[in-house]
Design a protein around this motif. Structure first.
Motif, short mmCIF file in Angstrom:
data_model
loop_
_atom_site.label_atom_id
_atom_site.label_comp_id
_atom_site.label_asym_id
_atom_site.label_seq_id
_atom_site.Cartn_x
_atom_site.Cartn_y
_atom_site.Cartn_z
N LEU A 3 0.85 -1.19 0.00
CA LEU A 3 0.00 0.00 0.00
C LEU A 3 0.89 1.24 0.00
O LEU A 3 1.76 1.39 0.85
CB LEU A 3 -0.90 -0.01 1.23
CG LEU A 3 -1.95 1.10 1.36
CD1 LEU A 3 -2.95 1.03 0.21
CD2 LEU A 3 -2.67 0.97 2.69
N ILE A 4 0.68 2.13 -0.98
CA ILE A 4 1.47 3.36 -1.08
C ILE A 4 0.57 4.54 -0.75
O ILE A 4 -0.45 4.75 -1.41
CB ILE A 4 2.06 3.51 -2.49
CG1 ILE A 4 2.87 2.27 -2.89
CG2 ILE A 4 2.95 4.76 -2.55
CD1 ILE A 4 3.38 2.30 -4.33
N ILE A 31 -0.16 -6.48 4.97
CA ILE A 31 -0.06 -5.18 4.30
C ILE A 31 1.27 -4.53 4.65
O ILE A 31 1.62 -4.37 5.82
CB ILE A 31 -1.22 -4.24 4.72
CG1 ILE A 31 -2.56 -4.82 4.28
CG2 ILE A 31 -1.02 -2.85 4.10
CD1 ILE A 31 -3.76 -3.98 4.68
N GLN A 32 2.00 -4.15 3.61
CA GLN A 32 3.23 -3.39 3.80
C GLN A 32 3.00 -1.98 3.28
O GLN A 32 2.68 -1.78 2.11
CB GLN A 32 4.40 -4.04 3.04
CG GLN A 32 5.72 -3.32 3.26
CD GLN A 32 6.90 -4.05 2.64
OE1 GLN A 32 6.81 -5.23 2.33
NE2 GLN A 32 8.00 -3.35 2.46
N LEU A 33 3.15 -1.00 4.15
CA LEU A 33 2.85 0.39 3.81
C LEU A 33 4.11 1.14 3.41
O LEU A 33 5.13 1.06 4.07
CB LEU A 33 2.18 1.08 5.00
CG LEU A 33 1.73 2.52 4.80
CD1 LEU A 33 0.66 2.61 3.71
CD2 LEU A 33 1.21 3.11 6.11
N HIS A 34 4.00 1.90 2.33
CA HIS A 34 5.08 2.76 1.85
C HIS A 34 4.55 4.20 1.87
O HIS A 34 3.47 4.48 1.36
CB HIS A 34 5.48 2.40 0.42
CG HIS A 34 5.79 0.95 0.23
ND1 HIS A 34 7.08 0.45 0.22
CD2 HIS A 34 4.97 -0.12 0.03
CE1 HIS A 34 7.05 -0.87 0.02
NE2 HIS A 34 5.78 -1.23 -0.09
N VAL A 35 5.33 5.11 2.44
CA VAL A 35 4.90 6.50 2.55
C VAL A 35 6.03 7.40 2.03
O VAL A 35 6.81 7.95 2.81
CB VAL A 35 4.52 6.88 3.99
CG1 VAL A 35 3.87 8.26 4.02
CG2 VAL A 35 3.58 5.86 4.60
N PRO A 196 -5.99 -8.25 -8.24
CA PRO A 196 -6.28 -9.48 -8.98
C PRO A 196 -6.01 -10.75 -8.17
O PRO A 196 -5.02 -10.85 -7.47
CB PRO A 196 -5.32 -9.39 -10.18
CG PRO A 196 -4.21 -8.50 -9.72
CD PRO A 196 -4.84 -7.51 -8.78
N GLN A 197 -6.97 -11.65 -8.22
CA GLN A 197 -6.80 -13.01 -7.70
C GLN A 197 -6.37 -13.05 -6.23
O GLN A 197 -5.57 -13.87 -5.81
CB GLN A 197 -5.80 -13.79 -8.54
CG GLN A 197 -6.21 -13.90 -10.00
CD GLN A 197 -5.19 -14.59 -10.85
OE1 GLN A 197 -4.09 -14.91 -10.39
NE2 GLN A 197 -5.52 -14.86 -12.10
N GLY A 198 -6.91 -12.11 -5.44
CA GLY A 198 -6.68 -12.17 -4.00
C GLY A 198 -5.26 -11.98 -3.57
O GLY A 198 -4.83 -12.49 -2.55
N ASN A 199 -4.47 -11.20 -4.32
CA ASN A 199 -3.06 -11.01 -3.97
C ASN A 199 -2.87 -10.25 -2.67
O ASN A 199 -1.78 -10.19 -2.13
CB ASN A 199 -2.34 -10.25 -5.10
CG ASN A 199 -1.96 -11.17 -6.25
OD1 ASN A 199 -1.68 -12.34 -6.04
ND2 ASN A 199 -1.97 -10.65 -7.46
N ALA A 200 -3.94 -9.63 -2.15
CA ALA A 200 -3.81 -8.85 -0.93
C ALA A 200 -3.35 -9.68 0.26
O ALA A 200 -2.78 -9.19 1.20
CB ALA A 200 -5.13 -8.17 -0.60
#
Length: 202
Positions: A3-4, A31-35, A196-200
């Motif tokens: 997540l950006i 979830i890996q967050l980039h800020v 796509p395809q549940g990559n989350a």
């Protein structure tokens, strides 16, 4: 999911919404967050964000953009077809800056590392010219009480593009969207479902 978060004008990675996301995502190991810091010229912002997205796993990138960050996120959705949340997005920032500052005030120092000038207004217009063909991957959160931007510009645009975006417009509120934290669970569910395809969950 990578997540950006794209902060707005005269903001930074330490903004309130960025910190709310960091706190919320700290308990979500998938979830890996980039800020990134976006206090640089528009062309530099796009180059930096494009490089970041291209380094990350394909199909696992989602965006959250606020105000000017929402403007940049719209371009990146058009370019990479990644899902995005836009929070009170700026639709024509070059016109806004002209109204706020006028050409006579430019170049205008925004931060110690970034000075806004007339050439950058043209860069923003060029960025806006990319057609949006993936708006069905976009969730737009608008508040009618936005004191900075006219919410109707975004509402009209994202209703008209095909396929259209999901738009939620609320009465009241403000440009900062102070109740953003209350929306985080819903927002992240939307972004995860749009990957796509549940990559989350990978």
């Amino acid at each position: 999911m990578h997540l950006i978060y794209l902060h707005g004008f005269r903001s930074s990675p330490s903004s309130k919404k960025a910190q709310q996301l960091l706190h919320f995502c700290a308990h979500l190991p998938h979830i890996q967050l980039h800020v990134p810091d976006l206090n640089c010229t528009p062309n530099q912002v796009i180059a930096h964000l494009s490089q970041l997205i291209e380094r990350l796993p394909v199909g696992q990138v989602a965006l959250v953009g606020s105000s000017l960050g929402g403007f940049y996120a719209n371009y990146l959705v058009a370019k990479y077809a990644c899902p995005a949340l836009l929070i009170n997005p700026a639709m024509q920032p070059w016109r806004l800056f002209q109204e706020l500052f006028g050409i006579e005030q430019m170049p205008l120092q925004i931060t110690s590392n970034w000075t806004l000038d007339a050439a950058q207004l043209q860069q923003l217009q060029h960025i806006a010219a990319l057609p949006q063909q993936h708006a069905n991957k976009i969730l737009v959160l608008l508040q009618q009480g936005d004191e900075v931007l006219d919410y109707r510009l975004a509402q009209r645009y994202y209703s008209a593009v095909q396929p259209s975006a999901l738009i939620l417009t609320e009465l009241g509120g403000n440009h900062a969207m102070d109740d953003f934290e209350e929306k985080l669970a819903f927002v992240l569910d939307f972004l995860a479902a749009a990957l796509p395809q549940g990559n989350a969950t990978q």
